[in-house]
Design an enzyme around this catalytic site. Structure first.
Site, PDB file in Angstrom:
ATOM      1  N   GLU A 264       0.845  -1.198   0.000  1.00  0.00           N
ATOM      2  CA  GLU A 264       0.000   0.000   0.000  1.00  0.00           C
ATOM      3  C   GLU A 264       0.878   1.245   0.000  1.00  0.00           C
ATOM      4  OE1 GLU A 264      -3.503  -0.337   2.462  1.00  0.00           O
ATOM      5  OE2 GLU A 264      -3.286   1.741   3.113  1.00  0.00           O
TER       6      GLU A 264
ATOM      7  N   ASP B  46       0.172   5.340   0.628  1.00  0.00           N
ATOM      8  CA  ASP B  46      -0.910   6.168   1.173  1.00  0.00           C
ATOM      9  C   ASP B  46      -0.647   7.661   1.160  1.00  0.00           C
ATOM     10  OD1 ASP B  46      -2.245   3.869   1.941  1.00  0.00           O
ATOM     11  OD2 ASP B  46      -1.695   4.008   4.043  1.00  0.00           O
TER      12      ASP B  46
ATOM     13  N   GLU C  42      -3.088  10.370   3.128  1.00  0.00           N
ATOM     14  CA  GLU C  42      -4.283  10.564   3.941  1.00  0.00           C
ATOM     15  C   GLU C  42      -4.295  12.007   4.435  1.00  0.00           C
ATOM     16  OE1 GLU C  42      -5.876   6.723   6.119  1.00  0.00           O
ATOM     17  OE2 GLU C  42      -3.818   7.131   6.739  1.00  0.00           O
TER      18      GLU C  42
ATOM     19  N   THR D  64       1.432  10.337   5.275  1.00  0.00           N
ATOM     20  CA  THR D  64       1.872   9.382   4.258  1.00  0.00           C
ATOM     21  C   THR D  64       2.371   8.109   4.931  1.00  0.00           C
ATOM     22  OG1 THR D  64       4.174  10.158   4.171  1.00  0.00           O
ATOM     23  CG2 THR D  64       2.568  11.285   2.760  1.00  0.00           C
ATOM     24  N   ASN D  65       2.233   6.997   4.209  1.00  0.00           N
ATOM     25  CA  ASN D  65       2.701   5.717   4.740  1.00  0.00           C
ATOM     26  C   ASN D  65       2.986   4.779   3.573  1.00  0.00           C
ATOM     27  OD1 ASN D  65       3.419   3.780   6.618  1.00  0.00           O
ATOM     28  ND2 ASN D  65       1.428   3.690   7.627  1.00  0.00           N
TER      29      ASN D  65
ATOM     30  N   ARG E 225       5.393   3.284   8.760  1.00  0.00           N
ATOM     31  CA  ARG E 225       6.425   4.131   8.146  1.00  0.00           C
ATOM     32  C   ARG E 225       5.844   5.524   7.873  1.00  0.00           C
ATOM     33  NH1 ARG E 225       7.076  -0.924   4.902  1.00  0.00           N
ATOM     34  NH2 ARG E 225       8.951  -1.981   5.689  1.00  0.00           N
TER      35      ARG E 225
ATOM     36  N   TRP F  70      -9.412   9.322  16.300  1.00  0.00           N
ATOM     37  CA  TRP F  70      -7.962   9.500  16.272  1.00  0.00           C
ATOM     38  C   TRP F  70      -7.473  10.625  15.359  1.00  0.00           C
ATOM     39  CZ3 TRP F  70      -5.200   9.114  11.715  1.00  0.00           C
ATOM     40  CH2 TRP F  70      -5.858   8.509  10.626  1.00  0.00           C
TER      41      TRP F  70
ATOM     42  N   GLY G 278      -5.430  13.488  18.093  1.00  0.00           N
ATOM     43  CA  GLY G 278      -5.514  12.203  18.783  1.00  0.00           C
ATOM     44  C   GLY G 278      -6.907  11.808  19.219  1.00  0.00           C
TER      45      GLY G 278
ATOM     46  N   ARG H 242       9.693   5.675  19.941  1.00  0.00           N
ATOM     47  CA  ARG H 242       8.976   4.578  19.295  1.00  0.00           C
ATOM     48  C   ARG H 242       9.901   3.413  18.969  1.00  0.00           C
ATOM     49  NH1 ARG H 242       5.537   5.551  13.744  1.00  0.00           N
ATOM     50  NH2 ARG H 242       4.683   3.445  13.493  1.00  0.00           N
TER      51      ARG H 242
END
Length: 289
Positions: A106, A108, A110, A124-125, A134, A200, A204, A277
């Site tokens: 995929e 992305d 968004e 973006t991912n 990512r 979300w 958040g 993270r």
């Protein structure tokens, strides 16, 4: 003799011109929404208004979405979007390429809505073999609700480049040599959806969708896919007399400078900088130059 040679040369030129047209026809997809896309959900909230204009809407009962009829294996894909205006908090307009299955690929875009006057967040991912995480996020240097802007994905065996109005904002290089899966084996369709994600999407989930502002509407036009279309397992680019230039395209020096400008001034989150993270170390692709 000269006349015969001239006639032969003219015929040869015509032949090569016809061959070039046929090669381009195998990759250049028309911008006709009626032929290229299906509204897949939304009970009438998604509308193809004419061959070059499509809208998606969201209200409290439902959002809406569409997908391409064609599957692609690599391409240079452009779409112009005008995003939900006003108080768009809680809404997400997703525009992406995706394959099927549990180990899907995929790519992305968004767009995360926000309160009136606050900027959209462009999220973006990249997923490969079902693995994402990512994320890079950006503000934009214009109001994406005031007019149409072009959002582009260049996807080839070397790299994936996200661009906005011709300015690259992100590159995800093929890093299979260091064990990072790269989307290159699964054909993908173009998808888009407008949906409620107020659990979300905005701060958040602290800011909820204001349904008194519904229906929320995003608009699409000027779709262009210079791409390899996959049908019955075969790519339209296989066996072409010449491969399109984008199939090996990357960032030249000028575009690399534009990428650096966009990331320096407008990037607001990069997974490759999030040490909390990844306390055991960043993913291996983060260390690539």
């Amino acid at each position: 003799m000269a006349t015969a040679f001239s006639s032969f040369s003219s015929l040869l030129a015509d032949f090569y011109l016809l061959l070039l047209v046929l090669v381009l026809a195998t990759t250049l997809v028309s911008a006709d929404f009626y032929n290229e896309f299906d509204i897949t959900w939304g009970d009438g909230r998604g509308k193809i208004l004419n061959a070059d204009l499509l809208t998606l809407s969201l209200d409290k009962p439902s959002g809406s979405g569409f997908e391409s009829r064609n599957e692609y294996m690599f391409g240079k894909i452009d779409m112009q979007l005008k995003l939900v205006p006003g108080n768009s908090a809680g809404t997400v307009t997703a525009y992406y390429l995706s394959s099927k299955g549990s180990n899907w690929d995929e790519i992305d875009f968004e767009f995360l809505g926000n309160l009136s006057g606050d900027p959209y967040i462009l999220h973006t991912n990249v997923f490969s073999q079902g693995k994402g995480n990512r994320e890079q996020q950006f503000y934009l240097w214009f109001d994406p609700t005031a007019d149409f802007h072009t959002y582009s994905i260049l996807w080839n065996p070397r790299t994936i480049i996200f661009s906005v109005d011709g300015t690259p904002i992100r590159e995800f290089k093929n890093a299979e040599s260091i064990g990072v899966p790269f989307p290159k084996d699964q054909p993908m369709r173009i998808h888009s959806s407008l949906w409620n994600a107020d659990d979300w999407a905005t701060r958040g989930g602290l800011v909820k969708t204001d349904w008194s502002q519904a229906p929320f509407t995003a608009s699409y036009r000027n779709f262009k896919a210079d791409a390899c279309v996959v049908s019955s397992g075969k790519s339209s680019c296989n066996g072409s007399a010449s491969n399109p230039a984008w199939l090996s395209e990357g960032l030249d020096n000028t575009k690399q400078e534009r990428l650096s400008w966009a990331q320096k001034n407008y990037m607001i989150y990069n997974y490759c900088s999030d040490s909390k993270r990844f306390p055991q170390g960043f993913p291996p692709e983060c260390n690539m130059a």
